[in-house]
Design an enzyme around this catalytic site. Structure first.
Site, PDB file in Angstrom:
ATOM      1  N   PRO A 319      50.353 133.196  -0.691  1.00 13.93           N
ATOM      2  CA  PRO A 319      50.674 133.289   0.601  1.00 13.93           C
ATOM      3  C   PRO A 319      49.618 133.765   1.265  1.00 13.93           C
ATOM      4  O   PRO A 319      48.798 134.655   0.680  1.00 13.93           O
ATOM      5  CB  PRO A 319      51.882 134.302   0.623  1.00 13.93           C
ATOM      6  CG  PRO A 319      51.351 135.270  -0.763  1.00 13.93           C
ATOM      7  CD  PRO A 319      51.032 134.068  -1.776  1.00 13.93           C
ATOM      8  N   CYS A 393      35.556 124.452  29.020  1.00 14.12           N
ATOM      9  CA  CYS A 393      35.575 123.027  29.711  1.00 14.12           C
ATOM     10  C   CYS A 393      36.216 122.076  28.993  1.00 14.12           C
ATOM     11  O   CYS A 393      35.572 120.954  28.558  1.00 14.12           O
ATOM     12  CB  CYS A 393      34.050 122.724  30.023  1.00 14.12           C
ATOM     13  SG  CYS A 393      33.944 121.494  31.164  1.00 14.12           S
TER      14      CYS A 393
END
Length: 468
Positions: A319, A393
């Site tokens: 995990p 951007c």
């Protein structure tokens, strides 16, 4: 304040309605508990994390910032350790790793899985016991293998014939043995995004069981004097909520395990079923508790072994997201709020924050869903459907695709996004020359830096210029 994958919009004049699964929150000042760390709460509308107000974190450490609830992280690590009692539980460091986290994992009695020389360096710097480290990766360099063998890493998961040959040469040169697991692909299609499903045949990881490559890899490992075959490793993908995929994978991996024992008279002592256990990013996600997952996986393996008349090998799981994911949220400052009129007069409110895809690429990369909450104050304004976007951007610079936000949200507000512990800081970048955010650990009302914010000096440190 949460949702799942988009399913189409219903437009009405002047408003943008979400799909059927997206509902206005009954209390916009409340948290959805399963999305947050156990010590997150709202006090008069202000988000507090382990007793530390979000505003004080923002003032002292700036935004964006990842905030990690240490006690929550440790509790989730223990839940896997105890739920998978008798297993070797490896924390998957690729989800998020720093020296503090490595030490917490060691203290909680877990093992550590790394997949690069850099992650191995963090483990070494933290003083992590090397015998409890597993080393993954589909293209480990000669230098990485030499270092792993020299340090005495507990196991190396081999992923190609080239790597078997390379590792055999390293052990011969160094005069040291290496414990090896063979990563196999079981041909299981996990119900997850294509890029995080790892057990189907057409992808880069592992040796195919169906094609016979996995058995050939076992033969080659056994033929190499410096390699000790520990077992088989299977990983079916990520963000998985049930054990059905593990059932198919375990059956196929155990069939190979039995074949090796029968045909080669070699009983491999271990088997790793990987990780990929999911978390709740939205209210549509329903992850199971570790103990329930463990019971299901154990039942599957024991039944299959009993049917084949073979002993159950020592099992391990890995995990990562399920431990660190819910323990972290990201704090942002709102910079602009822009209502955008769409077709038929529908309006979507774009909320721009001071981070974005440089600190959380998962929305753009995986079409991942997140939720958010106003963190700095209460609001009684009617909710509006918004989209939280970054400052980069890039049109795809989206943090939260669709979420109800207070209608009076404004520049200067703090916004918090839960469930950002896994793969956000790990995959952070300097896109547009952004500075990667700090990681702030909170515990018992105290906040401390465990990974500092990058500076402009850091940004320019590798820019050697054009001196002639």
């Amino acid at each position: 304040m949460s949702h799942t994958h988009e399913a189409g919009w219903a437009h009405a004049p002047g408003a943008l309605r979400g799909p059927a699964w997206l509902r206005e929150p009954s209390d916009p000042n409340a948290l959805v508990p399963q999305l947050w760390s156990h010590h997150a709460e709202k006090r008069d509308g202000v988000l507090t994390l382990a007793g530390v107000p979000a505003g004080s974190i923002a003032v002292e450490h700036g935004t964006p910032a990842y905030v990690l609830d240490e006690d929550d992280f440790r509790a989730r690590a223990r839940a896997f350790r105890d739920g998978f009692a008798g297993y070797d539980v490896y924390y998957a460091g690729k989800a998020f790793l720093c020296t503090a986290v490595a030490r917490w994992i060691a203290e909680e009695g877990l093992h550590l899985d790394v997949c690069s020389g850099g992650e191995l360096t963090v483990a070494e710097r933290a003083g992590f016991p090397m015998e409890r480290v597993g080393f993954h990766g589909n293209n480990k360099s000669l230098g990485e293998l030499e270092r792993a063998v020299t340090l005495g890493v507990g196991r190396i998961i081999v992923d190609s014939f080239d790597e078997i040959d390379r590792l055999a040469a390293v052990t011969h040169e160094l005069g040291r043995d290496a414990a090896v697991m063979v990563r196999v692909t079981a041909g299981v299609e996990a119900h997850t995004h294509e890029y995080i499903a790892t057990a189907h045949e057409d992808q880069k990881f592992g040796f195919s069981i169906n094609a016979g490559d996995a058995f050939e890899a076992v033969l080659r490992v056994l033929a190499a004097p410096g390699l000790r075959l520990q077992g088989l490793h299977s990983h079916i993908g990520s963000q998985i909520f049930d054990t059905s995929g593990f059932e198919v994978a375990a059956r196929r991996v155990l069939a190979l395990h039995e074949r090796v024992a029968t045909e080669l008279d070699v009983v491999m002592p271990e088997m790793d079923l990987g990780g990929g256990f999911g978390i709740a990013y939205t209210t549509q996600d329903e992850p199971a508790e570790p103990a329930i997952l463990a019971a299901g996986i154990t039942r599957i393996v024991e039944q299959e072994c009993r049917g084949r008349g073979i002993a159950v090998p020592q099992l391990s799981v890995e995990p990562g997201r399920a431990i660190v994911g819910p323990s972290v949220c990201t704090l942002y400052s709102v910079g602009t709020v822009k209502p955008v009129t769409l077709d038929a007069g529908a309006v979507r409110t774009y909320v721009s924050v001071d981070g974005g895809m440089s600190d959380n690429i998962r929305t753009a990369l995986y079409d991942a869903d997140y939720s958010c909450t106003l963190a700095s104050r209460a609001s009684q304004a009617p909710p509006v459907l918004g989209r939280v976007v970054g400052k980069h951007c890039e049109a795809g610079d989206i943090v939260v695709k669709d979420e109800f936000v207070p209608g009076d949200i404004a520049a200067g507000d703090l916004l918090a996004v839960p469930g950002t512990g896994a793969y956000c800081r790990s995959m952070a970048s300097n896109y547009n020359h952004a500075l990667r955010p700090p990681v702030i650990a909170v515990r018992d009302g105290v906040a401390r830096v465990i990974v500092r914010r990058e500076t402009e000096d850091d940004l320019l440190a590798t820019d050697v210029g054009d001196e002639r």
